[in-house]
Design a protein around this motif. Structure first.
Motif, PDB file in Angstrom:
ATOM      1  N   GLN A 172       0.806  -1.251   0.017  1.00 58.19           N
ATOM      2  CA  GLN A 172      -0.058   0.006  -0.115  1.00 58.19           C
ATOM      3  C   GLN A 172       0.875   1.381   0.079  1.00 58.19           C
ATOM      4  N   SER A 173       2.020   1.212   0.704  1.00 57.16           N
ATOM      5  CA  SER A 173       2.917   2.375   0.724  1.00 57.16           C
ATOM      6  C   SER A 173       3.638   2.624  -0.664  1.00 57.16           C
ATOM      7  N   LEU A 174       3.769   1.423  -1.329  1.00 57.32           N
ATOM      8  CA  LEU A 174       4.380   1.631  -2.683  1.00 57.32           C
ATOM      9  C   LEU A 174       3.328   2.144  -3.570  1.00 57.32           C
ATOM     10  N   GLU A 175       2.003   1.632  -3.349  1.00 52.29           N
ATOM     11  CA  GLU A 175       1.043   2.322  -4.167  1.00 52.29           C
ATOM     12  C   GLU A 175       0.939   3.789  -4.041  1.00 52.29           C
ATOM     13  N   PHE A 176       0.895   4.284  -3.013  1.00 48.59           N
ATOM     14  CA  PHE A 176       0.843   5.642  -2.596  1.00 48.59           C
ATOM     15  C   PHE A 176       2.220   6.396  -3.308  1.00 48.59           C
ATOM     16  N   LEU A 177       3.393   5.719  -3.294  1.00 52.24           N
ATOM     17  CA  LEU A 177       4.241   6.511  -3.823  1.00 52.24           C
ATOM     18  C   LEU A 177       4.460   6.274  -5.465  1.00 52.24           C
ATOM     19  N   ARG A 178       3.781   5.442  -5.786  1.00 49.81           N
ATOM     20  CA  ARG A 178       3.903   5.522  -7.358  1.00 49.81           C
ATOM     21  C   ARG A 178       2.660   6.185  -8.038  1.00 49.81           C
ATOM     22  N   THR A 179       1.813   6.720  -7.240  1.00 55.75           N
ATOM     23  CA  THR A 179       0.240   7.202  -7.819  1.00 55.75           C
ATOM     24  C   THR A 179       0.339   8.964  -7.088  1.00 55.75           C
ATOM     25  N   ALA A 180       1.479   9.068  -6.167  1.00 54.64           N
ATOM     26  CA  ALA A 180       1.355  10.585  -5.895  1.00 54.64           C
ATOM     27  C   ALA A 180       1.598  11.842  -6.680  1.00 54.64           C
ATOM     28  N   PRO A 181       1.069  12.804  -6.837  1.00 56.03           N
ATOM     29  CA  PRO A 181       1.170  13.859  -7.886  1.00 56.03           C
ATOM     30  C   PRO A 181       2.599  14.250  -7.833  1.00 56.03           C
ATOM     31  N   ARG A 278      12.413   2.722   0.222  1.00 59.66           N
ATOM     32  CA  ARG A 278      13.473   3.329  -0.094  1.00 59.66           C
ATOM     33  C   ARG A 278      13.956   3.271  -1.694  1.00 59.66           C
ATOM     34  N   GLU A 279      13.774   2.064  -2.179  1.00 63.65           N
ATOM     35  CA  GLU A 279      14.122   1.705  -3.482  1.00 63.65           C
ATOM     36  C   GLU A 279      13.049   2.108  -4.369  1.00 63.65           C
ATOM     37  N   GLU A 280      11.864   2.165  -3.864  1.00 69.96           N
ATOM     38  CA  GLU A 280      10.919   2.912  -4.707  1.00 69.96           C
ATOM     39  C   GLU A 280      11.092   4.516  -4.741  1.00 69.96           C
ATOM     40  N   LEU A 281      11.515   5.165  -3.801  1.00 72.43           N
ATOM     41  CA  LEU A 281      11.710   6.454  -3.727  1.00 72.43           C
ATOM     42  C   LEU A 281      12.700   6.775  -4.711  1.00 72.43           C
TER      43      LEU A 281
END
Length: 457
Positions: A172-181, A278-281
């Motif tokens: 769920q956290s990765l989903e936020f990071l991928r979809t944040a404006p 951290r990797e997704e960031l």
């Protein structure tokens, strides 16, 4: 050519634009990733010198971050501490005393998520909310909401593949990071259920199936102060408290090894998800402008003193990890900070990163001046309080200073006092309250307890 009637409108618009305060560009404001773990002690990490726990991603984060050596909570129980984190206030002020009480609209209006939202931040919340059951104010605030009331369950047959909750919260956290404006700063608050137990379950700390074999060949050393003689010397109500009952179902001799290993396994699962975030960031190109704050809502007894849970003012219960990573600071941070940091400092710190002032109702202070090595006067002690279900958990208040700890058990009246010299006795073995040579120190700490109790309101 524009019609003449439009000139006044355009002129008014231009005037408003020129007179309005300039809004800071999104790139100038960092993103904020706030990671909160439940029931996590301050010392169960490689970077803290633990010889058994494996936390490679958190160790790597700590190497590039500010690490606070002396971070604490002002009340060691989930709902009170989380309310303190949201609001920057002591329990005596925010008045979230139990699991049913919700934030009022006015109180939530001064909490860090709502203030960030009003300042233009895109906000998200994942995991255990912990304050009340309706969560109405929070649901209205967060743009991305994956929160839940109560404790949640590590495993749920209704969940796809019966995925472990920690891994789900990572997804769920990765989903936020991928979809944040991309053109708006964001703040994601991730509140893990781990490493909290599964209350009522036969296996109290069930880990991800991937981690079942971890520590299988390790023998966990006995908990400090776990000999029966020390338990018999405790404040008498502790010996029949809920804390002792939970010790019997978690840390009694037959259960100790597997319970502690499962606790460590749950932490390894959290560590894995931190690494994924951290990797997704990095993949999203946001790592260089994302502040990461990692901490816990309170500590936890792993059998020390013959106790389990948290609640009381011993170091195992009130001391927490605190890592603050700001990638915009290029200087390496080789020494931990020794100042007394509190959970009520987290909201002011988050707001300061967003360029926002600390509201007057908040009692904590931003930690950023300490990170920037700005010369500033800082607290030398703090007030601790715990008042939940006093018939099962003896009520206590305390003062913890850089050297001394004063504990005041509220019952039986007029109270029972304890005094510890932490510089010589960090495990709090020897109660000096009845020692004539420390009578003056006891009086000083008792006076300070009364002063800080009044200030906390």
């Amino acid at each position: 050519m524009l019609p003449l009637r439009l000139f006044p409108v355009l002129a008014f618009g231009l005037l408003c634009t020129l007179s309005a305060p300039a809004r800071e560009p999104a790139a100038a404001k960092p993103n904020i990733l706030f990671l909160l773990v439940d029931d996590l002690r301050h010392d169960t990490f490689g970077f803290a010198g633990h010889e058994i726990c494996q936390t490679p991603h958190l160790d790597a984060l700590a190497r590039d971050s500010h690490v606070f050596k002396n971070a604490f909570v002002t009340t060691a129980i989930c709902m009170v501490s989380r309310a303190s984190i949201f609001t920057g206030q002591y329990e005596a002020r925010h008045k979230i005393h139990d699991f049913r009480t919700e934030f009022t609209a006015d109180a939530w209006g001064q909490a860090y998520p709502q203030l960030l939202k009003q300042a233009g931040y895109h906000t998200g919340f994942v995991g255990k909310y912990g304050v009340g059951h309706k969560m109405a104010e929070a649901r209205r605030t967060f743009d991305y909401w994956k929160g839940f009331a109560g404790q949640g369950r590590f495993f749920d047959p209704k969940r796809k593949g019966n995925q472990h909750l920690t891994a789900l919260q990572g997804d769920q956290s990765l989903e936020f990071l991928r979809t944040a404006p991309k053109d708006t700063p964001w703040c994601l608050s991730v509140s893990f259920k781990a490493v909290h137990c599964q209350d009522g379950a036969k296996r109290q700390f069930p880990p991800d199936k991937r981690d079942e074999t971890m520590y299988a060949d390790v023998t966990i050393p006995p908990a400090p102060l776990s000999d029966p003689g020390f338990f018999a010397s405790l404040h008498e109500p502790l010996q029949t408290s809920e804390s002792r009952r939970r010790w019997e179902i978690r840390f009694s001799p037959k259960l100790f090894q597997e319970t502690v290993k499962d606790y460590y396994r749950l932490l390894f699962g959290v560590d894995r998800e931190v690494g994924r975030m951290r990797e997704e960031l990095k993949k999203q190109g946001m790592a260089g402008n994302t502040v990461i704050i990692f901490t816990s809502d309170h500590g936890f007894y792993l059998g020390e003193r013959g106790l389990a849970g948290k609640w009381f003012a011993h170091e195992e219960s009130i001391r927490i990890p605190l890592i603050i990573h700001d990638p915009r600071h290029e200087k390496k941070h080789t020494r931990p900070l020794t100042e007394l940091a509190l959970n009520i400092d987290l909201a002011p710190t988050i707001l300061s990163y967003a360029g926002l002032p600390t509201p007057g109702v908040m009692q904590g202070r931003s930690l950023t001046p300490l990170l920037e090595k700005t010369k500033t006067e800082w607290r030398k002690d703090f007030f601790y309080e715990h008042h939940f279900i006093p018939n099962r958990l003896p009520e206590s208040e305390a003062v913890r200073s850089e050297r001394w700890k004063y504990i005041h058990w509220l019952a039986p009246k007029p109270g029972v006092e304890e005094l510890y010299d932490l510089s010589k006795d960090p495990l709090e073995r020897s109660n000096l309250a009845s020692d004539p040579s420390h009578r003056e120190t006891l009086a000083t700490m008792r006076k300070r307890w009364k002063e800080l109790k009044q200030e906390a309101r």
